[in-house]
Design an enzyme around this catalytic site. Structure first.
Site, short mmCIF file in Angstrom:
data_model
loop_
_atom_site.label_atom_id
_atom_site.label_comp_id
_atom_site.label_asym_id
_atom_site.label_seq_id
_atom_site.Cartn_x
_atom_site.Cartn_y
_atom_site.Cartn_z
NE ARG A 1 -11.04 8.40 60.02
CZ ARG A 1 -10.31 7.85 61.02
NH1 ARG A 1 -9.23 7.14 60.76
NH2 ARG A 1 -10.69 8.00 62.26
CE1 TYR B 1 -5.26 18.59 37.00
CE2 TYR B 1 -4.96 17.59 39.15
CZ TYR B 1 -5.65 18.44 38.32
OH TYR B 1 -6.73 19.14 38.79
CG ASP C 1 -1.95 9.82 37.47
OD1 ASP C 1 -2.87 9.18 36.92
OD2 ASP C 1 -2.13 10.92 38.03
CE LYS D 1 -10.08 14.15 35.81
NZ LYS D 1 -9.18 13.98 36.90
N1 LCS Z 1 -4.04 12.63 37.86
C1 LCS Z 1 -4.35 13.07 36.64
C2 LCS Z 1 -3.60 12.53 35.46
C3 LCS Z 1 -5.35 14.00 36.46
O1 LCS Z 1 -5.63 14.41 35.22
C4 LCS Z 1 -6.04 14.50 37.61
C5 LCS Z 1 -7.10 15.50 37.49
C6 LCS Z 1 -5.67 14.02 38.87
C7 LCS Z 1 -4.67 13.09 38.96
C8 LCS Z 1 -6.35 14.51 40.13
O2 LCS Z 1 -7.59 13.90 40.23
P1 LCS Z 1 -8.83 14.51 41.05
O3 LCS Z 1 -8.31 14.86 42.41
O4 LCS Z 1 -9.28 15.73 40.32
O5 LCS Z 1 -9.81 13.41 41.09
N2 LCS Z 1 -7.15 16.11 36.24
C9 LCS Z 1 -7.94 17.05 35.87
C10 LCS Z 1 -7.88 17.61 34.59
O6 LCS Z 1 -7.05 17.36 33.74
N3 LCS Z 1 -8.87 18.47 34.45
O7 LCS Z 1 -9.59 18.59 35.61
C11 LCS Z 1 -9.05 17.69 36.61
#
Ligand code: LCS
Length: 425
Positions: free
Chosen positions: A59, A112, A184, A209
């Site tokens: 961790r 998001y 972000d 992503k």
């Molecule tokens: N930031 C952005 C710009 C995102 O699009 C997402 C997830 C996150 C943070 C969060 O990331 P995660 O915890 O899912 O790894 N976006 C998503 C979307 O547009 N469709 O499904 C997940």
């Protein structure tokens, strides 16, 4: 923090973070361990006191995870990166490092959905105030800043509206007010946009992503520009506990090697698909940062090296038309997420941004008819053909006010009639 900064980004993507390991493997071995034995008691004490480099407990640090962290920090041009269990874990960690009860945060209104929810529920519960503004409008940002504003949080391009924020201008404004800027950078990846160039303090990513790119990992990262932010951020992550495990780190690090190639293809495909959609009669409007019709096209060309994988568009006929189109794609998967090798299509109002609520979506200009498409690395003609076929089902519903059958048939709802009818095929 690492030695690859002299190389071009596509070389860094292949080599950054790779160290020398026992037996000379050319990629980091997966150290699938939770804990590391000390040579003797003083050794353990020295590691805990940070007097000596080494590993204690996964961790707190792990060689496979660290290899990925070095790679991400190099690509972003930051001091260091911290791999997190998800993009949301990364955002939670980054915000926790700067905010406490009585503080205020200014956020872009196009974020998001769960990021908005995190700020408005979890951080609000801890006594953090928030204001959501259009970060494209610097006067609105200036008006929102308060003496207790500690963070300005932006996503550019915003998900899913693809509204851009001028990073240089907003960072200057935030710094004048003593606030840090967190950006972000998930939609662009460091290949297309490097927020530290514009003075941004902290970058966050959903590694789920483009960086991983293969739809098989949930992960996130916080990247800090300065050494001063590194130790406190690491401590917060250690205490919140949302770290990325070694195997996931290995997969994301492998994905990063092809990131520049994949992104290049996605930008070429993205622009062609956006141009195709712009000519479709069933499509009311298209947003893609590298289309000259994007209201911030000039900024896109200045701040970003390409348009990226994501296109948003509005179908004539609103939500019914959108549902109809999405139900008829065959190659594109009807799925959330973005930036990966496969094309994905989804409906933000009922899916990724449903948790925001209707008012917040309206504030962020996320209309009920908005469709979001993430273009993959497939042959672009196959993607276009798939969309063409799906759109032909929408076109069948195109407005036909002259249809007698429609007017006579009470089974067709007002909504369907205003969208057109099925008799006009
Ligand atoms: N930031 C952005 C710009 C995102 O699009 C997402 C997830 C996150 C943070 C969060 O990331 P995660 O915890 O899912 O790894 N976006 C998503 C979307 O547009 N469709 O499904 C997940």
């Amino acid at each position: 923090m690492n030695e690859s900064h002299d190389y071009a980004p596509d070389t860094q993507a292949v080599h950054a973070g790779i160290d020398h390991y026992e037996f000379g493997p050319v990629v980091p071995p997966i150290y699938q361990v939770s804990t590391f034995a000390f040579e003797h008691a003083d050794h353990g004490a020295a590691l805990f006191a940070n007097r000596q480099p080494g590993y204690i407990y996964s961790r707190m640090g792990n060689p496979t995870v660290e290899a990925l962290e070095k790679s991400i920090a190099t690509l972003e041009g930051g001091y260091a990166a911290l791999a997190c269990a998800s993009g949301m874990a990364a955002i939670h960690t980054a915000l926790s490092a700067f905010l406490q009860a009585g503080d205020h945060i200014v956020c872009g209104d196009a974020l998001y959905g769960p990021t908005c929810t995190l700020v408005e529920t979890v951080f609000a519960k801890y006594g953090v105030e928030s204001t959501f503004v259009d970060t494209d409008d610097l006067d609105a940002v200036r008006a929102a800043l308060r003496p207790n504003t500690k963070v300005v949080y932006v996503e550019t391009p915003g998900n899913p509206t693809l509204v851009l924020t001028d990073l240089e201008a907003i960072t200057k404004l935030a710094h004048e007010h003593g606030a840090v800027v967190i950006c972000d950078n998930t939609f662009m990846s460091p290949v297309l946009q490097q927020p530290f160039r514009y003075g941004v303090d902290v970058v966050v990513h959903s590694l789920t992503k483009a960086l991983n790119g293969h739809a098989d990992v949930i992960g996130g990262a916080v990247v800090v520009r300065d050494e001063a932010h590194y130790r406190p951020m690491r401590k917060i992550l250690n205490h919140l506990g949302g770290v990325l495990p070694p195997f996931e780190s290995f997969l994301v690090h492998r994905g990063i090697k092809t990131l520049p190639l994949r992104i290049e293809r996605q930008c070429t495909n993205g622009l062609q698909v956006a141009e195709f959609l712009e000519l479709c009669p069933a499509v009311a409007w298209v947003r893609y940062p590298y289309l000259p019709s994007h209201p911030q096209y000039e900024l896109a060309r200045r701040q970003m090296r390409g348009g990226g994988p994501v296109i948003s568009f509005e179908l004539r006929g609103g939500i019914e038309a959108g549902k109809n189109m999405m139900s008829h794609v065959r190659l594109c998967a009807l799925a959330v997420s973005l930036g990966g090798v496969e094309s994905l299509i989804q409906h933000p109002a009922s899916m990724t941004h449903a948790s925001m609520g209707a008012d917040a979506r309206q504030r962020a200009h996320i209309t009920d008819g908005l469709v979001r498409l993430s273009v993959g690395i497939e042959n672009v003609q196959d993607v276009i053909n798939d969309l063409k076929l799906a759109l032909s089902h929408v076109t069948r519903l195109a407005p036909d006010v002259t249809c007698e059958e429609c007017r006579r048939n009470p089974a067709i709802s007002h909504q369907a009639r205003s969208n057109g009818c099925q008799h006009a095929v």
